[in-house]
Design a protein around this motif. Structure first.
Motif, PDB file in Angstrom:
ATOM      1  N   GLU A  28     -51.598  53.295 -85.721  1.00 55.81           N
ATOM      2  CA  GLU A  28     -51.240  54.494 -86.196  1.00 55.81           C
ATOM      3  C   GLU A  28     -50.008  54.464 -87.011  1.00 55.81           C
ATOM      4  OE1 GLU A  28     -48.791  57.385 -83.482  1.00 55.81           O
ATOM      5  OE2 GLU A  28     -50.690  57.487 -82.769  1.00 55.81           O
ATOM      6  N   TYR A  29     -50.080  55.018 -88.366  1.00 61.19           N
ATOM      7  CA  TYR A  29     -48.930  54.807 -89.232  1.00 61.19           C
ATOM      8  C   TYR A  29     -48.076  56.007 -89.315  1.00 61.19           C
ATOM      9  CZ  TYR A  29     -51.933  51.224 -91.164  1.00 61.19           C
ATOM     10  OH  TYR A  29     -52.408  50.149 -91.478  1.00 61.19           O
ATOM     11  N   TYR A  30     -46.733  56.027 -89.482  1.00 59.96           N
ATOM     12  CA  TYR A  30     -45.890  57.218 -89.256  1.00 59.96           C
ATOM     13  C   TYR A  30     -44.735  56.740 -90.302  1.00 59.96           C
ATOM     14  CZ  TYR A  30     -42.742  54.014 -86.414  1.00 59.96           C
ATOM     15  OH  TYR A  30     -42.066  52.732 -85.884  1.00 59.96           O
ATOM     16  N   SER A  32     -40.661  58.619 -91.473  1.00 60.78           N
ATOM     17  CA  SER A  32     -39.571  59.571 -91.321  1.00 60.78           C
ATOM     18  C   SER A  32     -38.349  59.612 -92.424  1.00 60.78           C
ATOM     19  CB  SER A  32     -38.814  59.203 -89.993  1.00 60.78           C
ATOM     20  OG  SER A  32     -38.105  57.814 -90.042  1.00 60.78           O
ATOM     21  N   ASN A 142     -38.777  60.210 -80.021  1.00 59.06           N
ATOM     22  CA  ASN A 142     -39.606  61.023 -81.012  1.00 59.06           C
ATOM     23  C   ASN A 142     -40.170  62.140 -80.183  1.00 59.06           C
ATOM     24  OD1 ASN A 142     -39.299  59.007 -82.881  1.00 59.06           O
ATOM     25  ND2 ASN A 142     -41.019  57.869 -82.330  1.00 59.06           N
ATOM     26  N   TYR A 144     -42.844  65.305 -80.995  1.00 60.06           N
ATOM     27  CA  TYR A 144     -43.785  65.844 -81.857  1.00 60.06           C
ATOM     28  C   TYR A 144     -43.923  67.195 -81.619  1.00 60.06           C
ATOM     29  CZ  TYR A 144     -44.353  61.274 -83.577  1.00 60.06           C
ATOM     30  OH  TYR A 144     -44.071  59.752 -83.875  1.00 60.06           O
ATOM     31  N   GLN A 148     -48.533  65.620 -85.160  1.00 56.10           N
ATOM     32  CA  GLN A 148     -48.139  64.969 -86.201  1.00 56.10           C
ATOM     33  C   GLN A 148     -46.642  65.220 -86.800  1.00 56.10           C
ATOM     34  OE1 GLN A 148     -51.462  66.582 -89.102  1.00 56.10           O
ATOM     35  NE2 GLN A 148     -51.758  64.419 -89.237  1.00 56.10           N
ATOM     36  N   ASN A 149     -45.986  66.329 -86.451  1.00 53.55           N
ATOM     37  CA  ASN A 149     -45.001  66.564 -86.922  1.00 53.55           C
ATOM     38  C   ASN A 149     -43.785  66.545 -85.951  1.00 53.55           C
ATOM     39  OD1 ASN A 149     -45.700  67.224 -90.241  1.00 53.55           O
ATOM     40  ND2 ASN A 149     -46.638  68.788 -89.062  1.00 53.55           N
ATOM     41  N   ILE A 175     -40.058  63.352 -88.736  1.00 52.79           N
ATOM     42  CA  ILE A 175     -41.027  62.262 -88.587  1.00 52.79           C
ATOM     43  C   ILE A 175     -42.576  62.834 -88.393  1.00 52.79           C
ATOM     44  CG2 ILE A 175     -41.081  62.220 -85.867  1.00 52.79           C
ATOM     45  CD1 ILE A 175     -41.544  59.270 -85.944  1.00 52.79           C
ATOM     46  N   ARG A 176     -43.475  62.020 -89.346  1.00 53.97           N
ATOM     47  CA  ARG A 176     -44.783  62.340 -89.447  1.00 53.97           C
ATOM     48  C   ARG A 176     -45.679  61.239 -89.090  1.00 53.97           C
ATOM     49  NH1 ARG A 176     -48.083  66.454 -91.122  1.00 53.97           N
ATOM     50  NH2 ARG A 176     -49.781  65.783 -92.334  1.00 53.97           N
ATOM     51  N   ARG A 177     -46.650  61.562 -88.299  1.00 56.24           N
ATOM     52  CA  ARG A 177     -47.533  60.643 -88.004  1.00 56.24           C
ATOM     53  C   ARG A 177     -48.916  60.818 -89.299  1.00 56.24           C
ATOM     54  NH1 ARG A 177     -48.578  61.947 -81.722  1.00 56.24           N
ATOM     55  NH2 ARG A 177     -46.925  60.716 -80.913  1.00 56.24           N
TER      56      ARG A 177
END
Length: 178
Positions: A28-30, A32, A142, A144, A148-149, A175-177
């Protein structure tokens, strides 16, 4: 006989490889982007930077991230009766990150890594630029809003290896996934 056993084991591993690959989750990429406040203990300077990160969670509990910052807030300190302008030029670092998911929207994390920071000091028309390598460690969280956001808050200690100095960095980021 030994060759037959080794061949059988190799065929069994080859046949089981697709099942093993299916049990490992996709990363899972993120990313920020936010503001970091750095308190440099050695010269009592407070500096600010825009910080970007990109990371990959390999499992729900472990991942890696890279970080880069560019200085946007300078400070003036007095050293030996002389006013010195201190500027944060940039920093780069890489971390291993351990995550503790509390629920689907909130997670805690701890990270440890290695980085480099460059700072410029100017006084009386003379400028000196110096960089320092550091072992970094810290904690954060984190949250959310929609899966996602979200928002990220963290603290990181930088222990510089060159001169033994230290810095505390406090960050708040979007931060966003992916």
């Amino acid at each position: 006989m030994k060759t037959i056993l080794l061949s059988t084991a190799a065929i069994a591993m080859f046949a089981a490889a697709p099942a093993m690959a299916q049990s490992w989750p996709a990363p899972e990429y993120y990313g920020s982007l936010g503001y970091s406040h750095m308190e440099v203990d050695e010269v009592d300077a407070d500096l600010g930077a825009i910080t970007g990160r990109f990371g990959a969670k390999l499992t729900p509990y472990f991942g890696f991230e890279g970080e880069g910052s560019v200085g946007v807030r300078d400070d003036q300190v007095t050293i030996g009766g002389v006013a010195v302008d201190v500027e944060h030029q940039y920093d780069l670092a890489a971390y291993g990150v351990a995550f503790l998911p509390v629920n689907s929207k909130f997670e805690l994390f701890a990270r440890v890594g290695y980085g480099t920071t460059e700072v410029k000091a100017s006084a009386g028309g003379v400028s000196v630029t110096d960089d320092g390598n550091s072992w970094n460690y810290g904690v954060g969280a984190n949250y959310y809003f929609d899966g996602q956001n979200g928002i990220r808050g963290d603290w990181t200690r930088r222990d510089f290896t060159d001169d033994g100095g230290e810095a505390d960095v406090w960050s708040v980021s979007y931060i966003r996934r992916f």
